[in-house]
Design a protein around this motif. Structure first.
Motif, PDB file in Angstrom:
ATOM      1  N   UNK A 358       0.829  -1.209   0.000  1.00 39.45           N
ATOM      2  CA  UNK A 358       0.000   0.000   0.000  1.00 39.45           C
ATOM      3  C   UNK A 358       0.859   1.253   0.000  1.00 39.45           C
ATOM      4  N   UNK A 359       2.131   1.147   0.417  1.00 37.59           N
ATOM      5  CA  UNK A 359       3.000   2.329   0.445  1.00 37.59           C
ATOM      6  C   UNK A 359       3.179   2.922  -0.952  1.00 37.59           C
ATOM      7  N   UNK A 360       3.111   2.075  -1.986  1.00 37.49           N
ATOM      8  CA  UNK A 360       3.244   2.573  -3.360  1.00 37.49           C
ATOM      9  C   UNK A 360       2.056   3.432  -3.770  1.00 37.49           C
ATOM     10  N   UNK A 361       1.005   3.437  -2.950  1.00 37.85           N
ATOM     11  CA  UNK A 361      -0.171   4.240  -3.250  1.00 37.85           C
ATOM     12  C   UNK A 361      -0.005   5.717  -2.970  1.00 37.85           C
ATOM     13  N   UNK A 362       1.123   6.113  -2.343  1.00 36.89           N
ATOM     14  CA  UNK A 362       1.320   7.525  -2.016  1.00 36.89           C
ATOM     15  C   UNK A 362       1.920   8.305  -3.179  1.00 36.89           C
ATOM     16  N   UNK A 363       2.490   7.612  -4.160  1.00 44.46           N
ATOM     17  CA  UNK A 363       3.142   8.316  -5.271  1.00 44.46           C
ATOM     18  C   UNK A 363       2.180   9.264  -5.981  1.00 44.46           C
ATOM     19  N   UNK A 364       1.017   8.745  -6.356  1.00 45.34           N
ATOM     20  CA  UNK A 364       0.066   9.564  -7.115  1.00 45.34           C
ATOM     21  C   UNK A 364      -0.462  10.721  -6.274  1.00 45.34           C
ATOM     22  N   UNK A 365      -0.744  10.446  -5.006  1.00 45.52           N
ATOM     23  CA  UNK A 365      -1.263  11.497  -4.123  1.00 45.52           C
ATOM     24  C   UNK A 365      -0.208  12.576  -3.907  1.00 45.52           C
ATOM     25  N   UNK A 366       1.033  12.166  -3.674  1.00 46.73           N
ATOM     26  CA  UNK A 366       2.091  13.117  -3.362  1.00 46.73           C
ATOM     27  C   UNK A 366       2.421  14.018  -4.554  1.00 46.73           C
ATOM     28  N   UNK A 367       2.545  13.447  -5.752  1.00 53.14           N
ATOM     29  CA  UNK A 367       2.899  14.276  -6.901  1.00 53.14           C
ATOM     30  C   UNK A 367       1.737  15.181  -7.316  1.00 53.14           C
ATOM     31  N   UNK A 368       0.505  14.723  -7.135  1.00 54.14           N
ATOM     32  CA  UNK A 368      -0.639  15.604  -7.375  1.00 54.14           C
ATOM     33  C   UNK A 368      -0.654  16.746  -6.366  1.00 54.14           C
ATOM     34  N   UNK A 369      -0.329  16.430  -5.122  1.00 54.76           N
ATOM     35  CA  UNK A 369      -0.264  17.447  -4.065  1.00 54.76           C
ATOM     36  C   UNK A 369       0.801  18.492  -4.407  1.00 54.76           C
ATOM     37  N   UNK A 370       1.980  18.030  -4.826  1.00 52.76           N
ATOM     38  CA  UNK A 370       3.053  18.959  -5.194  1.00 52.76           C
ATOM     39  C   UNK A 370       2.649  19.837  -6.373  1.00 52.76           C
ATOM     40  N   UNK A 371       1.984  19.253  -7.365  1.00 52.10           N
ATOM     41  CA  UNK A 371       1.515  20.032  -8.506  1.00 52.10           C
ATOM     42  C   UNK A 371       0.592  21.157  -8.053  1.00 52.10           C
ATOM     43  N   UNK A 372      -0.312  20.860  -7.147  1.00 53.89           N
ATOM     44  CA  UNK A 372      -1.264  21.870  -6.685  1.00 53.89           C
ATOM     45  C   UNK A 372      -0.594  22.940  -5.824  1.00 53.89           C
ATOM     46  N   UNK A 373       0.330  22.529  -4.976  1.00 53.47           N
ATOM     47  CA  UNK A 373       1.025  23.481  -4.112  1.00 53.47           C
ATOM     48  C   UNK A 373       1.804  24.498  -4.937  1.00 53.47           C
ATOM     49  N   UNK A 374       2.377  24.052  -6.051  1.00 57.94           N
ATOM     50  CA  UNK A 374       3.268  24.906  -6.854  1.00 57.94           C
ATOM     51  C   UNK A 374       2.594  25.499  -8.081  1.00 57.94           C
ATOM     52  N   UNK A 376       1.261  28.244  -8.756  1.00 58.14           N
ATOM     53  CA  UNK A 376       1.422  29.669  -9.019  1.00 58.14           C
ATOM     54  C   UNK A 376       2.638  29.984  -9.883  1.00 58.14           C
ATOM     55  N   UNK A 377       3.590  29.034  -9.944  1.00 58.13           N
ATOM     56  CA  UNK A 377       4.856  29.298 -10.640  1.00 58.13           C
ATOM     57  C   UNK A 377       5.205  28.068 -11.472  1.00 58.13           C
ATOM     58  N   UNK A 378       5.031  28.176 -12.790  1.00 57.04           N
ATOM     59  CA  UNK A 378       5.209  27.021 -13.664  1.00 57.04           C
ATOM     60  C   UNK A 378       6.632  26.462 -13.639  1.00 57.04           C
ATOM     61  N   UNK A 379       7.631  27.331 -13.763  1.00 58.66           N
ATOM     62  CA  UNK A 379       9.015  26.861 -13.807  1.00 58.66           C
ATOM     63  C   UNK A 379       9.434  26.265 -12.472  1.00 58.66           C
ATOM     64  N   UNK A 380       9.046  26.901 -11.380  1.00 60.56           N
ATOM     65  CA  UNK A 380       9.369  26.354 -10.067  1.00 60.56           C
ATOM     66  C   UNK A 380       8.703  24.999  -9.868  1.00 60.56           C
ATOM     67  N   UNK A 381       7.467  24.881 -10.328  1.00 60.36           N
ATOM     68  CA  UNK A 381       6.749  23.599 -10.222  1.00 60.36           C
ATOM     69  C   UNK A 381       7.500  22.505 -10.958  1.00 60.36           C
ATOM     70  N   UNK A 382       8.000  22.816 -12.145  1.00 63.57           N
ATOM     71  CA  UNK A 382       8.744  21.824 -12.921  1.00 63.57           C
ATOM     72  C   UNK A 382      10.004  21.379 -12.186  1.00 63.57           C
ATOM     73  N   UNK A 383      10.721  22.327 -11.602  1.00 64.96           N
ATOM     74  CA  UNK A 383      11.968  21.995 -10.912  1.00 64.96           C
ATOM     75  C   UNK A 383      11.700  21.222  -9.629  1.00 64.96           C
ATOM     76  N   UNK A 384      10.690  21.624  -8.890  1.00 62.80           N
ATOM     77  CA  UNK A 384      10.357  20.917  -7.654  1.00 62.80           C
ATOM     78  C   UNK A 384      10.001  19.458  -7.942  1.00 62.80           C
ATOM     79  N   UNK A 385       9.193  19.222  -8.962  1.00 67.95           N
ATOM     80  CA  UNK A 385       8.841  17.854  -9.334  1.00 67.95           C
ATOM     81  C   UNK A 385      10.084  17.054  -9.722  1.00 67.95           C
ATOM     82  N   UNK A 386      11.006  17.694 -10.451  1.00 71.56           N
ATOM     83  CA  UNK A 386      12.238  17.021 -10.832  1.00 71.56           C
ATOM     84  C   UNK A 386      13.096  16.674  -9.629  1.00 71.56           C
ATOM     85  N   UNK A 387      13.251  17.620  -8.701  1.00 74.59           N
ATOM     86  CA  UNK A 387      14.032  17.358  -7.496  1.00 74.59           C
ATOM     87  C   UNK A 387      13.403  16.252  -6.659  1.00 74.59           C
ATOM     88  N   UNK A 388      12.092  16.242  -6.568  1.00 68.75           N
ATOM     89  CA  UNK A 388      11.417  15.202  -5.787  1.00 68.75           C
ATOM     90  C   UNK A 388      11.779  13.811  -6.273  1.00 68.75           C
TER      91      UNK A 388
END
Length: 473
Positions: A358-374, A376-388
């Motif tokens: 079930x731990x593998x079930x957090x991937x989709x939730x976490x990356x969707x959460x990061x997309x929503x948090x970021x 406001x800033x498209x380029x920052x969102x792209x970099x944050x997702x890459x760093x994650x």
């Protein structure tokens, strides 16, 4: 509302308010998800050689930066063509140095798939739509692992002796196959032949980014609607330069979300490292096909968890659902680690290994959460997702070698202790992301209240970037 309609709402969410938006979402689901899932599946066809993961990790952020300036449709599809030819090159190597060079550059190109797709999904879908689509994309990769185990078990159990002989010839690097090529070389040729049609499909149907799309499958009103229906972006796509270093380096998102991502990845260790296979072999009471079949249930559990957790998180339409899922998975990680550390029985240990799926079930939730948090800033969102994802892979490899290597079988005592400690750290990490996200939303709400004294204190223009200070976190 009939049963089927209620089921549709429960699984896929409330339909859009207008017929035009519903039609647009159907098109997006088809043209984006079909290509991205196929690309991800091709991405998983052949991953071996440790140097692959070096290139894969290093190129995460650069690939997402490239998507700020280049057409995602052209970029993804062209990368597929290049890595397809590199795959073909593997069929004709003559020494190990050539393999290392090819695999490194192939990995650099393939690394665009995972984080690039998350960036694109976050560019097209609303908050309540994003998690479900992210879960489908991630489940496509997990499904490959599931079917691989089923296929291996079926081959061993069902194929006749002469077909087994053919497979042995294909797998044996000392024997030549068709036209004088060894069987393993033909596998790379087949991978190349599978990759190219998917790349061509991407050139034709993939819509790219909503602000620059030239898709022939979307009408002009649909292209306008695709942008207008999403929250307004303060820093739009392509705003790079030195200001980006400040926007990323001075933000909490790149640090807190990356730490949470690597902890979430490390919480999957019992499910991802063939530990169940090794334990079944140790028990010496299961056949070869059972050792291949039984662990596929973990992949099945992971797919169900991805979908269920994403449906649950999207249903709340705010951070609550994602926080709930994160906290739940901290406790399931603790439980599986505690049982593995001191299992009362063989069945209890097997339960812990299955539960860890079930731990593998957090991937989709976490990356969707990061997309929503970021958002406001498209380029920052792209970099944050890459760093994650880069942090996840780097620490995953290190964590695997340190705590989950085969010499620790069958007890994995050090790994069990690491799982417990990791889960406790993950609980603190979920809380920190939730807190910072809450503060950001509170500041944004103050900005939107006209005439508010608090708002007048918070809204101060950043002279370098011309955006509200409250939003320049």
């Amino acid at each position: 509302m009939g049963f089927l309609q209620r089921l549709r709402v429960a699984i896929w969410g409330e339909p859009a308010e207008t017929q035009e938006e519903r039609r647009l979402i159907v098109k997006l689901d088809w043209f984006i998800l079909s290509f991205c899932c196929l690309m991800y599946w091709v991405n998983y066809l052949d991953r071996s050689v440790k140097v692959f993961y070096v290139g894969y990790t290093l190129a995460q952020v650069p690939n997402n930066i490239a998507l700020q300036k280049l057409s995602p449709r052209i970029y993804f599809s062209t990368l597929m063509v290049f890595w397809g030819f590199l795959t073909l090159g593997n069929a004709f190597v003559t020494n190990v140095k050539q393999v290392f060079v090819i695999r490194f550059f192939q990995a650099c190109m393939e690394s665009a798939t995972f984080v690039g797709t998350h960036y694109i999904l976050g560019s097209w879908y609303k908050y309540e739509e994003l998690g479900k689509r992210t879960a489908i994309f991630i489940s496509a990769g997990i499904a490959g692992t599931l079917f691989s185990g089923i296929m291996q078990g079926s081959i061993y159990r069902n194929l006749s002796e002469w077909i087994r002989d053919v497979l042995l010839i294909v797998a044996d690097t000392r024997l030549d196959g068709v036209r004088g090529l060894a069987g393993w070389r033909w596998l790379f040729i087949i991978d190349f032949l599978i990759t190219m049609p998917v790349a061509i499909y991407g050139y034709i149907v993939f819509p790219g980014h909503p602000t620059t799309t030239t898709s022939r499958f979307l009408s002009v009103p649909e292209k306008i609607l695709a942008v207008e229906r999403l929250p307004e972006v303060v820093q739009k796509r392509g705003v790079l330069g030195w200001s980006l270093l400040k926007r990323v380096g001075m933000s909490w998102e790149v640090y807190c979300l990356s730490i949470l991502a690597l902890l979430a990845g490390d919480s999957e260790m019992f499910a991802d490292n063939a530990i169940l296979n090794l334990y079944l072999k140790y028990l010496k009471k299961y056949s070869v096909e059972q050792i291949n079949y039984i662990p596929t249930a973990v992949s099945g559990i992971a797919i169900v968890a991805n979908l269920m957790f994403s449906w649950y998180a999207d249903w709340f339409r705010d951070d609550k659902g994602r926080i709930h899922v994160g906290i739940l998975l901290c406790f399931t990680g603790l439980i599986s680690g505690a049982i593995m550390l001191n299992p009362p029985s063989v069945n209890a240990k097997l339960f812990a290994l299955f539960l860890n799926g079930v731990q593998l079930g957090f991937r989709s939730v976490l990356f969707a959460w990061a997309n929503d948090i970021c958002r406001r800033d498209d380029a920052k969102r792209a970099i944050v997702l890459g760093f994650m994802n880069a942090m996840t892979i780097a620490f995953y490899i290190f964590w695997t070698l340190l705590f989950y290597n085969t010499t620790q079988a069958p007890m994995w005592r050090e790994g069990s202790i690491a799982m417990i400690a990791n889960s406790l750290a993950m609980l603190l990490s979920v809380a920190s992301v939730a807190w910072f996200s809450y503060i950001d939303k509170k500041r944004a709400a103050l900005v939107e209240v006209p005439g508010s004294d608090a708002a007048s204190d918070v809204v101060k223009v950043n002279n370098d970037e011309g955006i509200p200070k409250a939003l320049d976190v």
